[in-house]
Design a protein around this motif. Sequence first.
Motif, mmCIF file in Angstrom:
data_model
loop_
_atom_site.group_PDB
_atom_site.id
_atom_site.type_symbol
_atom_site.label_atom_id
_atom_site.label_comp_id
_atom_site.label_asym_id
_atom_site.label_seq_id
_atom_site.Cartn_x
_atom_site.Cartn_y
_atom_site.Cartn_z
ATOM 1 N N PHE A 76 50.054 -8.805 -9.530
ATOM 2 C CA PHE A 76 49.925 -9.260 -10.877
ATOM 3 C C PHE A 76 48.885 -10.396 -10.689
ATOM 4 C CE2 PHE A 76 54.240 -7.665 -11.317
ATOM 5 C CZ PHE A 76 54.242 -6.821 -12.238
ATOM 6 N N GLU A 77 48.284 -10.680 -9.748
ATOM 7 C CA GLU A 77 47.256 -11.812 -9.554
ATOM 8 C C GLU A 77 46.060 -11.434 -8.870
ATOM 9 O OE1 GLU A 77 48.199 -16.556 -8.879
ATOM 10 O OE2 GLU A 77 48.904 -15.218 -7.210
ATOM 11 N N GLU A 78 46.220 -11.196 -7.631
ATOM 12 C CA GLU A 78 45.065 -10.707 -6.943
ATOM 13 C C GLU A 78 44.410 -9.093 -7.231
ATOM 14 O OE1 GLU A 78 44.381 -12.280 -2.767
ATOM 15 O OE2 GLU A 78 46.740 -12.301 -2.931
ATOM 16 N N PRO A 79 43.291 -8.818 -7.434
ATOM 17 C CA PRO A 79 42.572 -7.767 -7.489
ATOM 18 C C PRO A 79 42.999 -6.816 -6.347
ATOM 19 C CG PRO A 79 41.103 -8.815 -8.239
ATOM 20 C CD PRO A 79 41.994 -9.882 -7.621
ATOM 21 N N ALA A 80 43.366 -5.432 -6.445
ATOM 22 C CA ALA A 80 43.667 -4.497 -5.346
ATOM 23 C C ALA A 80 42.549 -4.682 -4.201
ATOM 24 C CB ALA A 80 43.738 -3.073 -5.661
ATOM 25 N N GLU A 81 41.276 -4.571 -4.684
ATOM 26 C CA GLU A 81 40.330 -4.594 -3.639
ATOM 27 C C GLU A 81 40.401 -5.864 -2.684
ATOM 28 O OE1 GLU A 81 37.690 -3.179 -1.237
ATOM 29 O OE2 GLU A 81 38.648 -1.915 -2.879
ATOM 30 N N GLU A 82 40.514 -7.144 -3.555
ATOM 31 C CA GLU A 82 40.709 -8.275 -2.686
ATOM 32 C C GLU A 82 42.055 -8.300 -1.678
ATOM 33 O OE1 GLU A 82 40.848 -11.768 -4.694
ATOM 34 O OE2 GLU A 82 38.791 -11.445 -5.887
ATOM 35 N N VAL A 83 42.917 -7.536 -2.100
ATOM 36 C CA VAL A 83 44.169 -7.370 -1.261
ATOM 37 C C VAL A 83 43.646 -6.615 -0.034
ATOM 38 C CG1 VAL A 83 46.425 -6.241 -0.901
ATOM 39 C CG2 VAL A 83 45.773 -7.509 -3.153
ATOM 40 N N LEU A 105 48.604 0.808 -3.582
ATOM 41 C CA LEU A 105 48.309 -0.452 -4.175
ATOM 42 C C LEU A 105 47.964 -0.081 -5.897
ATOM 43 C CD1 LEU A 105 48.172 -1.228 -1.274
ATOM 44 C CD2 LEU A 105 46.104 -2.639 -1.821
ATOM 45 N N LEU A 106 48.613 -1.175 -6.448
ATOM 46 C CA LEU A 106 48.319 -1.011 -7.914
ATOM 47 C C LEU A 106 48.143 -2.471 -8.550
ATOM 48 C CD1 LEU A 106 48.171 0.456 -10.713
ATOM 49 C CD2 LEU A 106 50.722 0.114 -11.136
ATOM 50 N N GLN A 107 46.912 -2.585 -9.168
ATOM 51 C CA GLN A 107 46.745 -3.866 -9.830
ATOM 52 C C GLN A 107 47.094 -3.690 -11.369
ATOM 53 O OE1 GLN A 107 42.449 -5.010 -9.769
ATOM 54 N NE2 GLN A 107 43.017 -6.600 -11.263
ATOM 55 N N SER A 108 48.176 -4.625 -11.725
ATOM 56 C CA SER A 108 48.642 -4.379 -13.255
ATOM 57 C C SER A 108 47.706 -5.097 -13.988
ATOM 58 C CB SER A 108 50.083 -4.790 -12.829
ATOM 59 O OG SER A 108 50.617 -4.709 -14.334
ATOM 60 N N GLY A 109 47.261 -4.457 -14.757
ATOM 61 C CA GLY A 109 46.193 -5.030 -15.809
ATOM 62 C C GLY A 109 47.149 -5.318 -17.195
ATOM 63 N N ILE A 110 47.784 -6.402 -17.067
ATOM 64 C CA ILE A 110 48.474 -7.032 -18.360
ATOM 65 C C ILE A 110 47.555 -7.720 -19.239
ATOM 66 C CG2 ILE A 110 50.513 -8.129 -19.072
ATOM 67 C CD1 ILE A 110 51.846 -7.703 -16.696
ATOM 68 N N GLU A 111 47.396 -7.208 -20.508
ATOM 69 C CA GLU A 111 46.465 -7.720 -21.645
ATOM 70 C C GLU A 111 47.355 -8.970 -22.152
ATOM 71 O OE1 GLU A 111 43.571 -7.408 -21.897
ATOM 72 O OE2 GLU A 111 43.323 -5.838 -20.422
ATOM 73 N N ALA A 145 53.768 -12.038 -7.113
ATOM 74 C CA ALA A 145 53.407 -12.884 -8.274
ATOM 75 C C ALA A 145 53.936 -12.776 -9.688
ATOM 76 C CB ALA A 145 51.830 -12.925 -8.524
ATOM 77 N N MET A 146 55.286 -12.622 -9.465
ATOM 78 C CA MET A 146 56.198 -12.218 -10.571
ATOM 79 C C MET A 146 56.015 -13.586 -11.746
ATOM 80 S SD MET A 146 57.328 -9.173 -10.901
ATOM 81 C CE MET A 146 58.419 -9.457 -12.180
#
Length: 570
Positions: A76-83, A105-111, A145-146
């Motif tokens: 919920f914080e770092e982009p998947a590519e950075e991870v 790996l999933l980057q949650s894009g919460i608006e 990063a909840m």
Amino acid sequence: MTNERNQTFAGEMRGRVPLKKIPTGIEGLDQILEGGFPRGRTSVVIGAPGSGKTVLGLEFLYRGALAGEPGIFIGFEEPAEEVRENAATLGWDLAALESQGRLFLLQSGIEPDAVLSGEFSLKGLLGIISGKAREMGARRIVLDAMDVLLRLFDEPASVRAQLHLLNGWLKDSGLTALLTLKPRETEPAREFQEFFYSMADCVVDLEVRVVAQVATRRLRVVKYRGASFGRNEYPYVITEDGFRLVPVTGLLLDHQPFGDKLPTGIDRLDALLEGGYFRGSCVVVAGEPGTGKTLVASAFSARACKAGERVFYLSFEESAEALVQNVRSAGVDLQPHREAGLLDIEALMPEAMGAEEHLLFLMDRVERTDPQHVILDAISACERMGGKRAAMEYLMRTLHFLKTRGITVFLTNQTSGAKSQLEISGNDISSMIDTVIFITYVQGDGETNRAIQVVKGRGMAHSNQFREFVITKQGLMIQDFYAGAGGVLTGTARKIRESADALELERLELTRRAKRAEIESLKARLEAELQEAQAELAALDMEWKRVREDRERIVRMRGGEKNGPGPRGQ
């Protein structure tokens, strides 16, 4: 009755079903958790920024994927590519595991706008995860990063609803879940943090402390529902290979017994120690700056290497090159042993890293090089790793680690002032010390000299005398015990006293010789007089015999029997 109680207890233990656990694969953590995280349940890792939450969660997935348990990472914080890039610095190729279907790996894009409008729900995200989990046969999941989610909600009621939704989904999923979040002190964030504590079966707290400008990390298991676990605080580090811990429970008092005696490298010191140091023991040489502690440690190192044994010398106060050069001036040459690969010298600034990182560095070096002896010079500098407590923990764990392996540990400790004898062992580790040697300055007659004493020698009948300790270009020397009215004599005072004693001995020797000559003269005179007296006695005796013979002859001629003998004896 006792047997009946034991049988009842054994029956109760047999009836218990242990909680199923899933190994994390993280060195030391499984030992603390006594097997790992609860399988099919939720665990929470809470810690401040930089404490390593994401690394722990990611390593949990990475090790599991390598062991055949696919996993999902939701950030919920770092982009998947950075991870992926950050993981690559630890040697973890996440992309390869993703291509093999063992990691997702999933980057949650919460608006934020969707959250504020009330249109956001975790249902959609959880639906995606459910489908992916079924597709890849996932067994583990990490939601990293909840706390980012919590910051997006203004209405507490909405947050509670989403958290209950998440909790229910995790219970039904059968996945072993790990949630990470940062601690929050403000309402309502703290209320939601408490919710995570209550919903989790296992809670791990990561803390970063800064003491004396040195950052140290500690891990503590706050709770573990239905299972036992290590309840202490444990130091941990994030190394180039990932998360590492050194649990106290792994440092049991199973030290190896002492071995044979080892030469100290200083002949007279061997005699004071009844033959030398015990192999596998812990030796401390303590004293004020400049007394020669490093020289004593170096002399032992050189002697051990000469015997073909490996030594790891860890210096906290000077570089390897400076150390070799300085001790050479006192007749101790370490360079040949370095070139032969028997002596490994490493110089580290105590402030360079925290105590736990220093510990793991030493453990790695020892396991890699397998030395018979380890030198730490000087342990008084260890407080610069993060304070007195950090130093004590570092030294205790280090000594346990080394003594368990039967390694001889040689420590130097710098003392100061009038209370120096109270600081000999240093850092509250006296119970672990087997031999203590104290070197002190002796002031007097306008000069400063050194004296050495064996203060403690576990398992040996050591000398308790102060001896003068002399550093020369040819080596280290310990003089014979020489006491005066004020105590042990050293330096000029010793030389003056030795000269005075030598003159007195010479005077006494001359007197002895004169008396001996007088006695011999008297004996000769008496013998001459005795011989003269004996000769005179012999002459008188001969004259007496002659007179007696003449008398007897005359008596016989006159008919001695008729007239009778004269007076007897005449």
